[in-house]
Design an enzyme around this catalytic site. Structure first.
Site, PDB file in Angstrom:
ATOM      1  N   TYR A 153     -58.260 -25.667  24.310  1.00 22.09           N
ATOM      2  CA  TYR A 153     -59.068 -26.055  23.144  1.00 22.09           C
ATOM      3  C   TYR A 153     -60.334 -26.752  23.623  1.00 22.09           C
ATOM      4  O   TYR A 153     -60.264 -27.725  24.385  1.00 22.09           O
ATOM      5  CB  TYR A 153     -58.268 -26.991  22.214  1.00 22.09           C
ATOM      6  N   ASP A 255     -62.924 -29.636  31.133  1.00 20.24           N
ATOM      7  CA  ASP A 255     -63.024 -30.264  29.820  1.00 20.24           C
ATOM      8  C   ASP A 255     -62.039 -31.436  29.820  1.00 20.24           C
ATOM      9  O   ASP A 255     -60.834 -31.247  29.651  1.00 20.24           O
ATOM     10  CB  ASP A 255     -62.699 -29.251  28.726  1.00 20.24           C
ATOM     11  N   LYS A 282     -63.592 -38.572  23.045  1.00 21.17           N
ATOM     12  CA  LYS A 282     -62.477 -39.452  22.655  1.00 21.17           C
ATOM     13  C   LYS A 282     -62.642 -40.886  23.176  1.00 21.17           C
ATOM     14  O   LYS A 282     -63.377 -41.655  22.598  1.00 21.17           O
ATOM     15  CB  LYS A 282     -61.152 -38.865  23.132  1.00 21.17           C
TER      16      LYS A 282
HETATM   17  C1  LIG Z   1     -60.111 -30.793  25.347  1.00 20.87           C
HETATM   18  C2  LIG Z   1     -60.966 -30.901  24.111  1.00 20.87           C
HETATM   19  N1  LIG Z   1     -62.230 -30.462  24.159  1.00 20.87           N
HETATM   20  C3  LIG Z   1     -63.057 -30.574  23.109  1.00 20.87           C
HETATM   21  C4  LIG Z   1     -62.626 -31.137  21.933  1.00 20.87           C
HETATM   22  C5  LIG Z   1     -63.544 -31.251  20.769  1.00 20.87           C
HETATM   23  O1  LIG Z   1     -63.885 -32.580  20.556  1.00 20.87           O
HETATM   24  P1  LIG Z   1     -64.360 -33.047  19.104  1.00 20.87           P
HETATM   25  O2  LIG Z   1     -63.173 -33.002  18.217  1.00 20.87           O
HETATM   26  O3  LIG Z   1     -64.904 -34.421  19.338  1.00 20.87           O
HETATM   27  O4  LIG Z   1     -65.435 -32.088  18.686  1.00 20.87           O
HETATM   28  C6  LIG Z   1     -61.316 -31.623  21.826  1.00 20.87           C
HETATM   29  C7  LIG Z   1     -60.816 -32.228  20.588  1.00 20.87           C
HETATM   30  O5  LIG Z   1     -59.660 -32.475  20.392  1.00 20.87           O
HETATM   31  C8  LIG Z   1     -60.457 -31.491  22.953  1.00 20.87           C
HETATM   32  O6  LIG Z   1     -59.184 -31.905  22.895  1.00 20.87           O
END
Ligand SMILES: Cc1ncc(COP(=O)(O)O)c(C=O)c1O
Length: 442
Positions: A153, A255, A282
């Site tokens: 994700y 990520d 986060k």
């Molecule tokens: C690994 C990862 N990347 C990107 C995102 C996207 O972040 P945001 O919800 O702040 O757009 C998330 C959100 O849960 C995530 O877990």
């Protein structure tokens, strides 16, 4: 009369105000929620306040918060150092059309902690961070394809919404997964520029990457897959991808929006693998919306407004001083020792939950690493998204609602992210709650 064993009925009995708010919300917010990830049936729990590792809902019921805004609140709610930093900045102002020292402080902290990151840029969300990291990779290599893993994700922009939770009928062979849109509206060009790989399968991934070598800008991966079920990369998998991307002249993007909390320098410091680009989010906003992407000074130079060719990046709230102040306070508090304690608590919880489910003869896998974990109702060991997809979702749903009824708040998908205010006693309560719920499920 309410069936005491029916978790839904018990949930509805105790959450009248959330039900009211949800039906009111449905009249002004599409589908009643502005964040699909917090929605669950019959309706989500509405929050009113939080303190430490406790969250209070609209009916005044207090629960142990085992998800902390999807892992963002690593210090729990209303940590004094974070509140003080926010209050001090609040006195000065919340947003300026000018940079402030707060963003410089947070940037310095992140660059100090994560050796592969020499320069960062801030965004408001992790979604934007991965979008820009992909763009930097395309700009730096002059290639278009970004490879990503089935079940990974990376937020909700078009290039991220492929195969995050595909229907397995549509996704084909696990060793050569098809790219499946997460929903309607993703333009066809996205599939042309996306390659989907099988997580934790280095041989198949290498073969697919090599086929697209000439086009391959980057591989993006969560070192520990978060949303799809807290699945750590197997030993050697990230090293293998590092070697392959180097060989093919493409970039490796970690990520770390969730996994940054797992080590002082993120999961990359735990695995001892340096990516070219890292995305963060986060925890770095300390409870406010802050995210970032970063990498070597050379790669990130493409964003320099003084450069001959500049990749544009703007955003009204990028580097917002309130968020940067909260984020810097959080990162300062999150010492090596604090991370070690939190990871040890996660390990202990995994072990104890496994014991609980085994005692009730329920086939359950508890995945995760350090302070993040997830519960899967399956006898099959979980190494990738397909293992998660094979698990019993109806049982998971009953477990999550059952835990809510027993005073433990976790993500609808069974994920937990621990926070520093959690005591031994809190963890014990979580285990006892799981024991009671498991006895109803068995
Ligand atoms: C690994 C990862 N990347 C990107 C995102 C996207 O972040 P945001 O919800 O702040 O757009 C998330 C959100 O849960 C995530 O877990």
């Amino acid at each position: 009369m309410t069936d005491a064993r029916d978790p839904n009925a018990r949930y509805e009995d105790r959450t009248a105000r959330s039900r009211e708010l949800y039906s009111r919300a449905r009249r002004s917010i599409a589908g009643g929620t502005t964040r699909t990830s917090v929605w669950f049936e019959p309706y989500p729990l509405y929050a009113v306040s939080g303190e430490g590792c406790r969250i209070v809902d609209a009916d005044g019921v207090e629960r142990i918060d085992c998800i902390g805004n999807y892992s963002a609140l690593v210090l729990g709610h209303r940590h004094p150092a974070v509140l003080a930093a926010i209050a001090a900045q609040l006195e000065r102002g919340t947003a300026f059309s000018a940079p402030s020292e707060r963003e410089v402080e947070l940037a310095e902290l992140l660059c100090e902690r994560v050796p592969s990151v020499e320069r960062v840029r801030f965004t408001t969300t992790g979604t934007e961070a991965t979008m820009y990291a992909m763009r930097v990779a395309r700009a730096a290599t002059g290639r278009k394809v970004v490879a990503r893993f089935e079940g990974g994700y990376h937020g909700s922009h078009d290039f991220a919404q492929v195969s995050t939770h595909p229907d397995l009928e549509a996704a084909g062979d696990g060793r050569r997964p098809f790219g499946v849109a997460d929903g309607p509206g993703i333009p066809p060009g996205v599939f042309d520029a996306t390659l989907v790989l099988p997580f934790n399968d280095l041989e198949s991934s290498n073969a697919l990457l090599t086929e697209r070598a000439g086009d391959l800008a980057a591989v993006i991966i969560e070192p520990v897959m978060g949303s799809s079920g807290c699945i750590p990369a197997d030993a050697g998998f990230l090293e293998g991808l590092r070697a392959t991307t180097r060989k093919l002249g493409s970039l490796l993007i970690f990520d770390e929006v969730i996994s940054l909390r797992l080590g002082h320098g993120g999961a990359q410091s735990v695995y001892a693998v340096d990516p070219d680009l890292t995305t963060m989010g986060k925890i770095i906003g300390g409870g406010l919306p802050v995210a970032a992407f970063g990498g070597s000074a050379g790669l990130m130079a493409i964003l320099d407004p003084e450069a001959a060719i500049t990749m544009e990046q703007a955003g009204t709230y990028n580097g917002n001083p309130l968020g940067a102040a909260a984020g810097a306070a959080t990162m300062r508090e999150l010492s090596r020792g604090a991370i070690e304690r939190l990871n040890a608590a996660g390990e202990r919880l995994r072990i104890e939950l496994r014991e609980v489910f085994a005692a009730h003869e329920l086939a359950v896998q508890i995945t995760g690493m350090g302070s993040v974990l997830a519960v899967h109702f399956t006898a099959r060991p979980v190494h990738d998204y397909r293992d998660v997809a094979a698990a019993d979702r109806a049982l998971l749903r009953r477990f999550v609602i059952g835990m809510l009824n027993e005073g433990v708040f976790l993500a609808p998908r069974g994920m937990m992210a621990l926070s520093t205010p959690m005591t031994e006693d809190d963890l014990e309560r979580v285990v006892r709650a799981a024991d009671r719920v498991a006895s109803d499920l068995a």
